[in-house]
Design an enzyme around this catalytic site. Structure first.
Site, mmCIF file in Angstrom:
data_model
loop_
_atom_site.group_PDB
_atom_site.id
_atom_site.type_symbol
_atom_site.label_atom_id
_atom_site.label_comp_id
_atom_site.label_asym_id
_atom_site.label_seq_id
_atom_site.Cartn_x
_atom_site.Cartn_y
_atom_site.Cartn_z
ATOM 1 N N PHE A 1 41.094 -22.832 37.726
ATOM 2 C CA PHE A 1 40.560 -22.807 36.361
ATOM 3 C C PHE A 1 39.302 -23.680 36.282
ATOM 4 C CE2 PHE A 1 40.530 -24.657 32.004
ATOM 5 C CZ PHE A 1 40.154 -23.491 31.347
ATOM 6 N N GLN A 2 38.243 -23.115 35.774
ATOM 7 C CA GLN A 2 36.943 -23.793 35.618
ATOM 8 C C GLN A 2 36.364 -24.287 36.941
ATOM 9 O OE1 GLN A 2 37.253 -26.513 32.205
ATOM 10 N NE2 GLN A 2 36.724 -24.760 30.910
ATOM 11 N N GLU B 1 25.640 -28.355 26.921
ATOM 12 C CA GLU B 1 25.271 -29.103 28.128
ATOM 13 C C GLU B 1 23.796 -28.932 28.480
ATOM 14 O OE1 GLU B 1 27.940 -27.219 27.827
ATOM 15 O OE2 GLU B 1 29.712 -28.397 28.383
ATOM 16 N N MET C 1 4.071 -15.754 21.577
ATOM 17 C CA MET C 1 3.325 -15.681 22.827
ATOM 18 C C MET C 1 3.499 -14.317 23.497
ATOM 19 S SD MET C 1 1.185 -17.096 24.665
ATOM 20 C CE MET C 1 1.007 -18.872 24.878
ATOM 21 N N LYS D 1 38.259 -34.039 40.334
ATOM 22 C CA LYS D 1 39.053 -34.828 39.375
ATOM 23 C C LYS D 1 39.990 -35.819 40.060
ATOM 24 C CE LYS D 1 41.671 -34.369 35.105
ATOM 25 N NZ LYS D 1 42.288 -33.467 34.130
HETATM 26 C C1 LIG Z 1 14.580 -19.305 27.822
HETATM 27 C C2 LIG Z 1 13.353 -18.477 27.732
HETATM 28 N N1 LIG Z 1 13.451 -17.143 27.460
HETATM 29 C C3 LIG Z 1 12.324 -16.393 27.374
HETATM 30 C C4 LIG Z 1 11.086 -16.939 27.551
HETATM 31 C C5 LIG Z 1 9.824 -16.083 27.473
HETATM 32 N N2 LIG Z 1 8.970 -16.502 26.357
HETATM 33 C C6 LIG Z 1 7.895 -17.316 26.516
HETATM 34 S S1 LIG Z 1 7.119 -17.680 25.108
HETATM 35 C C7 LIG Z 1 8.189 -16.734 24.208
HETATM 36 C C8 LIG Z 1 8.040 -16.608 22.721
HETATM 37 C C9 LIG Z 1 8.274 -17.880 22.008
HETATM 38 O O1 LIG Z 1 8.371 -17.631 20.621
HETATM 39 P P1 LIG Z 1 8.441 -18.772 19.563
HETATM 40 O O2 LIG Z 1 9.397 -19.820 19.976
HETATM 41 O O3 LIG Z 1 8.674 -18.173 18.219
HETATM 42 O O4 LIG Z 1 7.010 -19.443 19.646
HETATM 43 P P2 LIG Z 1 5.548 -18.874 19.344
HETATM 44 O O5 LIG Z 1 5.048 -18.264 20.609
HETATM 45 O O6 LIG Z 1 5.666 -17.865 18.242
HETATM 46 O O7 LIG Z 1 4.767 -20.073 18.943
HETATM 47 C C10 LIG Z 1 9.141 -16.152 25.052
HETATM 48 C C11 LIG Z 1 10.200 -15.223 24.603
HETATM 49 C C12 LIG Z 1 11.042 -18.321 27.858
HETATM 50 N N3 LIG Z 1 9.895 -18.961 28.100
HETATM 51 N N4 LIG Z 1 12.176 -19.061 27.913
#
Ligand SMILES: Cc1ncc(C[n+]2csc(CCOP(=O)(O)OP(=O)(O)O)c2C)c(N)n1
Length: 564
Positions: free
Chosen positions: A112-113, A50, A473, A162
């Site tokens: 439920f749900q 979803e 990042m 529902k």
């Molecule tokens: C749902 C979610 N969880 C955690 C984060 C924190 N976060 C921001 S950038 C990042 C790393 C992203 O890694 P990747 O997708 O491998 O991309 P890269 O930075 O290596 O290009 C994280 C964990 C986020 N933005 N969103």
């Protein structure tokens, strides 16, 4: 006409000229799905989660400008959708999201749900409804579309029990909405605009600071005109990429934490900041008390609550951005402006002295390279989505965006897992363009199941995964600010992405050289099938420039500071 509540949902969507719905069925929404089976008004795309249905509706809305629609069931179906709602809310994306709810008699009994869906959606939607009576259903749907698309756009959630979708009632779709307490301001205050225009005529270093609102209000054309006629330089936020077009001589780049030197220095030195549909996000402003601290501020926004939320506005203007910029253009006719050419020349000098760049390599693909390359090969033939991380920032920096709605990204919430499902919405809404998603090895695994949606619905989304074997990042912050303690960011243990994609029925490529990349991209574009190109890139590349957290925009770490 007497019909069931479920049929009313379908007829109402038809009245709103909806051509695509994303969703996932379940117990509480089955009556609606039974009607979806029987209708041929719109196409339903079955996602595999979803969250992805909401992001797909967002990708559709962000790229086409229409309202995106998604349908989910109660309980876990709805809670899965919440991240999508929050993502859309933060970026002001117009959506109507319908969820099933347990029958009214069971509400409040831990059935439920059952979950308090409107309680959960309240802080992450523009508005929400729980339908109590079948008579209300057509009116509520009409209002939901109206609220989603007008004023500051946003997601609207409708929760339908529902028994109400089963009940029969009289259907007449309202022609108009009547919401006395909801009247977004369209027309700006003329005296206020006049004052602002006088300030512009007197400024020495005015700067147009353009945000995502410019795209939502469809006023890219007017802003380009205004910049051209006045010779005022422009900086774009992440959400406004594409408004000016990458080769516009008045564009000084993207500003913010990973903004260009010229853009950040422009914000630092300006004496009149003209904010158009931007919200002074902390990733844009850096240290707030230092942001545009030499400048008076003209703040134009459709949402009165946005004005002065963070920065004092000397000239606040509430109004639809397109209408307001039109008004600004109109008032130019009987005005004399300063000559800003020295100011423009100074910023151009900054741009030439410290351009966006990276140090390429002959031995390993630098992550910026495939982005530039796709830009060269596909340019404005593609609509680009991203996930969240370094690859997102490099895409914002290095892709040559040339029109609004070409760059689809989660700016406000920064939602990993956004890219692939959003690219599905893009592919569905823009069959004449190539839908490209730049992702990271971390992000892509958050909604990888959507490859199945692409294959089933025959959507030729091309995922380009810049694989650095890191949550890049976060790794960058650990390197720069945590003395290189790489806590839980190493992703060296990975699936075989090529096999994974092929197991879904898509095209998988793994490339390690530039030649292989070009061949894979050509093959994927030619074959028009769902694809993933995994690019093995330099592991330790940093996104630069960077304004460290809590610093002012002129305190950037530049590429030369680390690499030369
Ligand atoms: C749902 C979610 N969880 C955690 C984060 C924190 N976060 C921001 S950038 C990042 C790393 C992203 O890694 P990747 O997708 O491998 O991309 P890269 O930075 O290596 O290009 C994280 C964990 C986020 N933005 N969103």
């Amino acid at each position: 006409m007497k019909i069931t509540g479920a049929k009313m949902v379908i007829e109402s969507l038809h009245e709103e000229r909806v051509d695509t719905v994303f969703g996932y069925p379940g117990g509480a929404i089955m009556n609606v799905y039974d009607e979806i089976y029987k209708q041929n008004y719109f196409e339903h795309i079955l996602n595999r989660h979803e969250q992805a249905s909401i992001h797909a509706a967002e990708g559709y809305a962000r790229s086409t400008g229409k309202v995106g629609v998604a349908i989910v069931t109660s309980g876990p179906g709805f809670t899965n959708a919440v991240t999508g709602l929050a993502t859309a809310y933060m970026d002001s994306i117009p959506l109507v999201v319908i969820s099933g709810q347990v029958p009214t008699a069971i509400i409040g009994t831990d059935g439920f749900q059952e979950i308090d869906a409107v309680g959960i959606s309240r802080p992450c939607t523009k508005h929400n409804y729980l339908v109590n009576k079948i008579e209300d259903l057509p009116r509520i749907i009409k209002e939901a579309f109206h609220i989603a698309r007008t004023g500051r756009p946003g997601p609207v959630h409708i929760d339908i029990p529902k028994d109400i979708t089963a009940e029969v009632g009289n259907f007449e779709y309202p022609k108009e909405v009547n919401l006395p307490t909801y009247k977004p301001t369209v027309n700006y205050n003329k005296r206020q605009l006049k004052k602002a225009m006088i300030a512009i005529s007197k400024a020495k270093k005015p700067l147009l600071y353009v945000g995502g609102g410019a795209i939502l209000a469809n006023c890219g054309h007017e802003i380009r005109e205004f910049a051209k006629k006045t010779n005022i330089p422009v900086v774009e936020t992440l959400m406004a990429r594409g408004v000016m077009g990458h080769d516009n001589p008045l564009l000084m780049g993207m500003l913010g934490m990973h903004g260009e030197f010229s853009a950040n220095m422009a914000a630092y030195e300006t004496d009149l900041l003209i904010s158009l549909g931007a919200r002074f996000d902390d990733r844009v402003t850096g240290r707030l008390d230092e942001f545009a601290s030499k400048a008076k501020v003209i703040h134009v926004d459709v949402d009165p609550a946005s004005i002065e939320k963070l920065v004092k506005a000397n000239y606040p203007i509430v109004g639809d951005l397109k209408v307001t910029v039109d008004g600004m253009l109109e008032s130019l006719k009987d005005m004399e402006l300063n000559d800003y050419s020295n100011w423009v020349a100074l910023l151009k000098e900054y741009r030439e002295k410290e351009p966006l760049r990276y140090i390429d390599s002959n031995t390993v693909i630098k992550p910026q390279w495939p982005i530039e390359r796709v830009g060269k090969i596909l340019g404005n033939k593609a609509i680009i989505s991203t996930d969240v991380g370094q690859h997102q920032m490099w895409t914002a920096q290095f892709y040559p965006f040339s029109f609004p709605r070409q760059f689809i990204t989660s700016g406000g919430l920064g939602t990993m897992g956004f890219g692939l499902p959003a690219a599905i919405g893009v592919a569905k809404g823009n069959p004449d363009k190539v839908s490209i998603n730049f992702s990271g090895d971390g992000s892509i695994l958050m909604n990888i199941q959507e490859l199945m949606t692409c294959v089933q619905s025959n959507l030729p989304v091309i995922n380009i995964v810049l694989n650095n074997n890191y949550l890049g990042m976060v790794r960058q912050w650990q390197t720069m600010f945590y003395e290189n303690r790489l806590s839980e960011t190493d992703l060296s243990i990975q699936p075989d992405f090529k096999m994974l994609v092929e197991s879904f029925g898509g095209l998988g490529y793994r490339v390690t050289t530039k030649e292989e990349f070009d061949a894979a991209l050509k093959d994927a574009v030619d074959k028009k099938r769902p694809a993933m190109i995994e690019v093995i890139v330099e592991r330790n590349e940093e996104v630069l420039p960077m304004v460290p957290n809590g610093h002012a925009l002129n305190e950037m770490t530049l590429i030369g500071d680390l690499n030369e």
